[in-house]
Write a protein that holds these residues in place. Structure first.
Motif, short mmCIF file in Angstrom:
data_model
loop_
_atom_site.label_atom_id
_atom_site.label_comp_id
_atom_site.label_asym_id
_atom_site.label_seq_id
_atom_site.Cartn_x
_atom_site.Cartn_y
_atom_site.Cartn_z
N ALA A 47 0.87 -1.19 0.00
CA ALA A 47 0.00 0.00 0.00
C ALA A 47 0.90 1.23 0.00
N ALA A 48 0.32 2.40 -0.28
CA ALA A 48 1.13 3.61 -0.31
C ALA A 48 0.28 4.83 -0.01
N ASP A 49 0.93 5.83 0.64
CA ASP A 49 0.28 7.14 0.77
C ASP A 49 1.16 8.15 0.03
N ARG A 50 0.99 9.43 0.34
CA ARG A 50 1.69 10.47 -0.42
C ARG A 50 3.20 10.38 -0.23
N MET A 51 3.65 9.97 0.97
CA MET A 51 5.08 10.00 1.29
C MET A 51 5.74 8.61 1.31
N LEU A 52 5.02 7.62 1.81
CA LEU A 52 5.65 6.33 2.09
C LEU A 52 5.00 5.19 1.32
#
Length: 889
Positions: free
Chosen positions: A70-75
């Motif tokens: 999974a991913a968000d804006r930074m990681l």
């Protein structure tokens, strides 16, 4: 010696791995204004840009294979087993979250938090920065087994959970409250996806139904059904077209029109396995898909009918490769045949140069009409193949045998497709026998002929350009047993065949007549190194024989493997034979010394090996593994011991390299350096009985006797003119070491009276010789003489005579110095040259002085003894050399 890479080979990287069963994630980089795609490949995360599908980053490898992404804006969040990691800058792990007892199977980034669910039904909300548990919720598996997770858009602090029982629950994570429970459709939820409209969610069910549901009013807006099993992935177009795409476990994609509430079109066989992940690029008509068939595809929707076409793709083998070989001489392409029936070319330089030559087919046109799933025309996987670059732009350059199939196919590397010819004996053109099949193949170095061996023992030669049969070895059969290997030498003189009955036969290429036959314990495969004419033969008793095709004798026999030998490869210079076996070892045999010089264990046995024509990499393909692993040859860039391994050597298990090139690790610190690793410094003299020459250039001693002739030749025609104006640089004394001239006082009227003070001045050499008379140490004067040029040496030796300002004692000291040089037998040629010049200059004085005469006669005897000894050795060596040249061995 148990170090990473087994000493000689170090793991470099893996080729041909792009995607697995883990769904990809799509991210937007605000500063770059670009979309990036992250996929889990084994233990690493690959990041590609969507624009060109070029790889921009490979993360550091985790200890185990990644199972969730999974991913968000930074990681980027990746988990294996019960441990969750966070990657920053697509590269290094910055956070680790430990607390789950079972394997994590769902991940959902959520603002400053990340939500993870394990297979034991425990949901944990983590604080990303603090790495602490913010909340833990245990669900009862019997009533609500969590199977899907989603954060609905604009719903603050809330997550929607889907279950295997079919119900859905909306939770507020901040207050840890269940806000609402949806009864569902009594079918397990497989996926949840946010629609472009607020409050609307698409729910994928195990039955193949897709429910578009409004969670604010708990009402179903529309319902669709697919016939291909559970829904694996859902995505919505956001570029103005109300389209929803849904993936299936068989690799088909259905596109639904949401306005007209009907099926718009189908994209069958988008992947050959289940669609793992699917996402439309926001605001663009692009759909990205990935699957367990090791493929990433970007589809563009720009044609009529709303169907997509492949815009860009990255794909490798969807089933493990069985045979790999380097193609060409630059060491940049590896041809690979896989169990998926395809032949592919992988570039060691960049993925953009990879190409697939496709699947083998009996009839290409019919195959295309039927599609992948129903294709009855598909040929079985390739077992062995041979390729040649000569004439590859003129006609087909690859010939391949298929599993259990009599017909051999040709392939065209330039056109990246199957070739025009189907090579099989004429007697089988009407009917295809079931129990007869092609077992071995080779192609000539000129690219004109293919040699094919069959299970019946026949060996046929075909023309590659026309596909015409050009002859058969032997009248009916070449061997009584099945053909285990064929090889053609570099000049098309010989065909070498190996049969299962245990014979290796040599045939004339032109006439196809038998030349020679040798009996061996049944060979399982052969490999010829064309440049050196060395044939490697793997036998069924796990031994390896090496045969020289020039003398037709077995020159080496190696035993040490404890399993069937899968493949062999020679180093480009023919010095090493590298073998892989079912005992999971890869061994390197040094042919000149006949020793095993390297051995290492791998987790799964290598089924195929090939060494780069440039010698920089060894490539291997392994059992049940989709990748092609590159091992760098450490002997090219560091000091590697090539001593024979001891009989009781225990090889160490080496982990196969990951997708990222291994950083250079200094291995010297944690191991004992073996004697050969320390740089050898040669002593002044190897042994006292040996004659040792100085390392001075010939110009320093060879012309000492003919200096007067050289000086006459080099005499200037006119005297040098003094420049009118003074030079801008300070004049220096000629010689090897630059020294400035001491400025003289200007005096126009030159004195013609000789200054005796100058003659009386003793040179350094003279002083050292005087000192040596008492100390008997002649090293200092000798070193001084060695540093001088020929002219200076002559001046020094002239100055030893009484009329040159010297004395008889110093001359005696010089002769003793030469005697010492002859005694110790070092600087041998200098002793001869210095003595010859000394005799030439001072012959008259030597004959009149009894002390000097006695010393010279002693030297003469010494010289004669040494010379007789040397002459004997020279004569012996010349005699042996003449015999070797003339005798017929």
């Amino acid at each position: 010696m148990a170090r990473e890479g087994g000493g000689l080979f170090a793991g470099f990287r893996v080729l041909g791995r792009f995607s697995g069963h883990v769904p990809h994630v799509l991210r937007y980089h605000g500063r770059h204004r670009e979309f990036y795609l992250a996929t889990a490949v084994g233990r690493s995360v690959h990041t590609y840009n969507v624009k060109k599908l070029g790889i921009v980053a490979v993360s550091n490898a985790l200890p185990r294979e990644i199972t969730c992404l999974a991913a968000d804006r930074m990681l980027i969040f990746a988990s294996y087993d019960n441990i969750l990691h966070a990657f920053a800058r697509n590269k290094e792990v910055v956070h680790t979250y430990e607390g789950h007892k079972a394997r994590i199977h769902l991940l959902q980034p959520f603002g400053d938090h990340v939500v993870s669910v394990d297979v034991d039904n425990v949901l944990i909300v983590w604080n990303i920065q603090l790495e602490e548990e913010y909340l833990q919720v245990d669900f009862d598996k019997a009533t609500f087994a969590v199977s899907a997770i989603l954060h609905p858009s604009t719903y603050l602090n809330k997550i929607l959970l889907g279950s295997e029982q079919g119900s859905l629950q909306l939770w507020n994570i901040r207050s840890n409250k269940l806000l609402y429970s949806f009864p569902g459709w009594h079918l397990a939820v497989t996926t949840l996806e946010q629609a472009p409209a607020v409050d609307v969610v698409a729910v994928g069910l195990v039955s193949g139904h897709i429910v578009v549901h409004n969670i604010k009013f708990n009402e179903t807006l529309m319902k669709f059904q697919q016939d291909w099993g559970p829904i694996t992935a859902i995505s919505f177009r956001t570029d103005g077209h109300p389209v929803m795409a849904a993936g299936s476990p068989v690799g088909h994609i259905a596109l639904w029109d949401l306005e007209e509430k009907k099926l718009m079109c189908q994209m069958q066989d988008a992947h050959s396995t289940a669609i793992a992940g699917m996402s439309f690029v926001p605001g663009e008509p692009l759909l990205i898909t990935n699957g367990a068939d090791n493929a990433i595809r970007v589809w563009i929707f720009d044609g009529p009918g709303g169907t997509g076409r492949v815009l860009r793709s990255r794909m490798g083998h969807s089933a493990p490769p069985t045979k790999i070989r380097y193609h060409g001489q630059n060491g940049e392409q590896i041809l690979s045949a896989g169990q998926d029936g395809t032949l592919q070319s992988f570039s060691t330089v960049h993925e953009k140069f990879n190409k697939s030559l496709g699947r083998g087919s009996i009839n290409k046109k019919k195959s295309k009409k039927k599609g992948l799933k129903l294709d009855t025309m598909a040929l079985p996987p390739i077992t062995v193949f041979a390729s040649e670059v000569a004439h590859q732009s003129d006609w087909d350059s690859i010939v391949a045998c298929h599993q259990g199939y009599i017909t051999c196919t040709t392939w065209n590397y330039q056109k990246t497709s199957m070739g025009v010819h189907k090579l099989r004996p004429e007697e089988f053109s009407k009917h295809k026998p079931i129990d007869i099949y092609a077992t071995a193949v080779d192609i000539t170095s000129c690219g004109n002929f293919a040699v094919i061996g069959l299970s019946t023992g026949q060996v046929d030669v075909y023309n590659m350009q026309s596909g015409i049969h050009r002859g058969r070895c032997g009248k009916e059969k070449a061997h009584d047993g099945a053909i285990r290997g064929v090889a053609v030498d570099g000049l098309n003189q010989l065909i070498i065949t190996a049969g299962s009955e245990g014979l290796i036969k040599f045939w004339k290429f032109k006439t196809k007549n038998l030349v020679y036959s040798i009996d061996l314990s049944s060979p399982s495969g052969i490999l010829l190194h064309r440049d050196s004419g060395i044939l490697g033969i793997a036998c069924d008793d796990f031994s390896i024989s090496v045969l020289d095709i020039e003398t037709r004798k077995i020159v080496r026999t190696f035993s040490g493997h404890h399993g069937r030998i899968n493949d062999m490869t020679f180093s480009p210079d023919g010095r090493w034979l590298i073998t892989s076996s079912m005992d999971c070892t890869i061994k390197t045999w040094d042919l000149p010394s006949g020793c095993l010089v390297d051995c290492f264990l791998v987790d799964s046995a290598a089924v195929s090996l090939t060494m780069s024509p440039t010698g920089d990499f060894l490539a291997s393909a392994h059992v049940d593994d989709l990748g092609i692993y590159l091992w760098s040859n450490r002997s090219l860039y560091s000091l590697v011991s090539l001593r024979p391994l001891p009989a009781d050597y225990e090889p160490s298990v080496v982990t196969c390299p990951s997708t990222c090139p291994v950083q250079a690790v200094d291995v010297a610190g944690d191991e004992e350096t073996c004697d050969e690793m320390i740089e050898y410094v040669s002593p002044e003299q190897l042994g006292e009985q040996l004659v040792t020459l100085s390392s001075l250039p010939e110009s320093r001693w060879k012309n000492l006797l003919s200096l007067d002739v050289i000086k006459k030749k080099n005499k200037p025609r006119e005297p040098p003119k003094v420049p009118k104006s003074a030079p801008f640089f300070i004049p220096t004394v000629p010689g090897l070491t630059p020294r400035y001239i001491v400025p003289e006082e200007e005096n126009d009227a030159q004195s013609k009276v000789v200054n005796l003070g100058v003659l009386a001045q003793k040179s350094d050499f003279y002083v050292h010789l005087e000192e040596a008379l008492s100390s008997n140490e002649y090293t200092a004067p000798l070193n001084l003489l060695k540093s001088l040029g020929p002219s200076n040496i002559e001046i020094e030796l002239r100055g030893l005579a009484p009329e040159g300002g010297g004395s008889v004692e110093v001359m005696l000291s010089f002769l003793k110095m030469v005697g010492m040089m002859l005694n110790k037998k070092y600087n041998f040629e200098l002793a001869q040259a210095y003595l010859a010049l000394f005799l030439k200059l001072h012959l008259k004085i030597l004959s009149s002085e009894p002390n000097l005469l006695e010393e010279v006669s002693r030297l003469s005897m010494q010289l004669e003894e040494i010379w007789i000894h040397l002459q004997t050795l020279f004569n012996q060596s010349l005699c042996v050399l003449t015999y070797m040249k003339s005798a017929l061995l």
